[in-house]
Design a protein around this motif. Structure first.
Motif, short mmCIF file in Angstrom:
data_model
loop_
_atom_site.label_atom_id
_atom_site.label_comp_id
_atom_site.label_asym_id
_atom_site.label_seq_id
_atom_site.Cartn_x
_atom_site.Cartn_y
_atom_site.Cartn_z
N ALA A 16 0.82 -1.25 0.11
CA ALA A 16 0.00 0.03 -0.01
C ALA A 16 0.91 1.14 -0.17
O ALA A 16 0.72 2.18 -0.84
N GLN A 17 1.92 1.22 0.93
CA GLN A 17 2.82 2.43 0.79
C GLN A 17 3.52 2.80 -0.52
O GLN A 17 3.78 3.75 -0.98
N GLU A 18 3.98 1.56 -1.06
CA GLU A 18 4.78 1.50 -2.24
C GLU A 18 3.45 2.17 -3.51
O GLU A 18 4.10 2.74 -4.33
N LEU A 19 2.47 1.66 -3.19
CA LEU A 19 1.22 2.16 -4.54
C LEU A 19 0.95 3.81 -4.23
O LEU A 19 0.95 4.46 -5.25
N SER A 20 1.05 3.93 -2.91
CA SER A 20 0.78 5.52 -2.53
C SER A 20 1.83 6.36 -3.30
O SER A 20 1.75 7.29 -3.77
N VAL A 40 -6.63 3.56 -7.65
CA VAL A 40 -7.67 2.71 -7.19
C VAL A 40 -6.85 1.46 -6.40
O VAL A 40 -7.53 1.13 -5.45
N ALA A 41 -6.02 1.04 -7.04
CA ALA A 41 -5.12 0.00 -6.40
C ALA A 41 -4.65 0.23 -4.82
O ALA A 41 -4.76 -0.47 -3.71
N ASP A 44 -7.71 0.45 -2.82
CA ASP A 44 -8.17 -1.03 -2.27
C ASP A 44 -7.37 -1.53 -1.17
O ASP A 44 -7.77 -2.11 -0.51
N ALA A 45 -5.93 -1.24 -1.22
CA ALA A 45 -5.15 -1.87 -0.24
C ALA A 45 -5.19 -1.32 0.74
O ALA A 45 -5.29 -2.03 2.17
N PHE A 46 -5.42 -0.01 1.06
CA PHE A 46 -5.83 0.52 2.46
C PHE A 46 -6.96 0.39 3.00
O PHE A 46 -7.40 0.29 4.27
N ALA A 64 -6.16 7.98 0.76
CA ALA A 64 -5.97 7.40 -0.46
C ALA A 64 -7.43 7.85 -1.34
O ALA A 64 -7.29 7.96 -2.48
N LEU A 65 -8.48 7.92 -0.61
CA LEU A 65 -9.68 8.34 -1.17
C LEU A 65 -9.69 9.66 -1.88
O LEU A 65 -10.33 9.85 -2.88
N ASN A 66 -9.20 10.41 -1.01
CA ASN A 66 -8.93 12.08 -1.36
C ASN A 66 -8.53 11.88 -2.90
O ASN A 66 -8.84 12.56 -3.75
#
Length: 327
Positions: A16-20, A40-41, A44-46, A64-66
């Protein structure tokens, strides 16, 4: 939707941190289309981590939603944002339950965002409630710390008034919109002397909206006075606001004609025409030309005098023609 149900918490947190980080890099470089699936991913992860440990991952999921909502908005996919923003509001509400001012601020921001998104898709009735709650929370925050929250209160009032002014075709909510726009304009007026460069664009926008709200509520004189002030404020702004100034001037001239005040309409319309030509706004220029032609039919002599006064040139032939002929 990406499934992370079988991933361990440590692996999922790292992913999740990597995707962020990847999403942030793409967004900062303006690569929205590429960032979209990554956002989106990330959500989903968070979301999966939040299911497992709500208190630990609520803020990560909200952020993440923001990003996901903002990216969808930027891509013009407004209809897909509503459910995500509602989810964000639920998370922000849980975080704000403890009363911490920063979490209350973020809840108010999420509610105002939801109201704005509902306005974008013309769901005016549903936009009222989150707008009202946002104003209530902003008012509480501003009462405790006016310097930190007056600007945000004024913005929330603008959004709430816009929802109200559209919500009720019978006119009840339209009149209810007058109080918030008046309060918003009062706040922006109070803040302008301290930082005119930053605040004046907001004051101009608030005046424009207040004018429209009063006109919809059949308060013609007040609405026209506010429209005139909004147009004057926009004209004083830097070049980047030129298109907005032209549009506001056009709207003001149009409203004057609709209110059967043709003698007052030529000046803002001539100014709007000059600005729309200056900024390459061809469609707006054609609209203004048609309105000027309408004003000329109502009072030819006055339009000719105003044209000569403002442009130091004779009235062009296209303005005398009955049919559209303007490039």
């Amino acid at each position: 939707m990406t499934s992370f149900r079988d991933t361990s918490e440590d692996e999922l947190r790292a992913r999740a941190q990597e995707l962020s980080t990847q999403a942030a890099t793409l967004l900062l470089s303006g690569r929205l289309a590429q960032a979209m699936p990554v956002c989106v991913a990330t959500a989903d992860a968070f979301r999966e981590l939040h299911k497992r440990r709500p208190q630990m991952y609520a803020l990560d999921l909200a952020m993440a939603l923001n990003n996901l909502v903002a990216t969808l908005q930027a891509l013009g996919r407004h209809g897909e944002t509503i459910a995500l923003q509602r989810e964000n509001v639920v998370i922000r509400r849980a975080l704000a339950a403890g009363g911490h001012p920063e979490h209350v601020h973020q809840l108010a921001h999420a509610l105002e965002g939801l109201s704005g998104l509902l306005l974008d898709v013309e769901d005016y009735q549903d936009a009222v409630a989150p707008g009202a709650e946002s104003v209530r929370l902003r008012r509480e925050l501003a009462a405790a710390d006016p310097g930190a929250h007056q600007v945000e209160l004024a913005k929330a009032l603008d959004t709430y008034a816009l929802a109200l002014s559209h919500a009720d075709q019978a006119g009840i909510a339209r009149r209810g919109a007058i109080a918030p726009v008046r309060e918003s304009v009062a706040i922006w007026r109070e803040l302008t002397p301290g930082d005119p460069a930053s605040v004046l664009p907001y004051l101009a926008k608030a005046l424009h909206q207040a004018a429209i709200v009063h006109l919809r509520a059949s308060e013609e004189d007040t609405g026209l006075a506010l429209f005139a002030e909004a147009a004057a404020a926009y004209v004083e702004l830097p070049e980047e606001y030129g298109p907005r100034a032209a549009s506001c001037l056009c709207g003001y001239g149009n409203i004057l004609l609709m209110c059967e005040r043709p003698a007052e309409a030529p000046a803002p319309l001539i100014a709007a025409l000059a600005m729309s030509q200056r900024y390459g706004l061809a469609e707006l220029a054609r609209t203004v030309a048609d309105l000027l032609r309408q004003a000329h039919r109502a009072d030819p002599g006055h339009v000719e005098r105003e044209w000569a006064r403002m442009t130091d040139s004779p009235l062009p032939d296209w303005l005398r023609r009955k049919r559209r002929w303007f490039h």
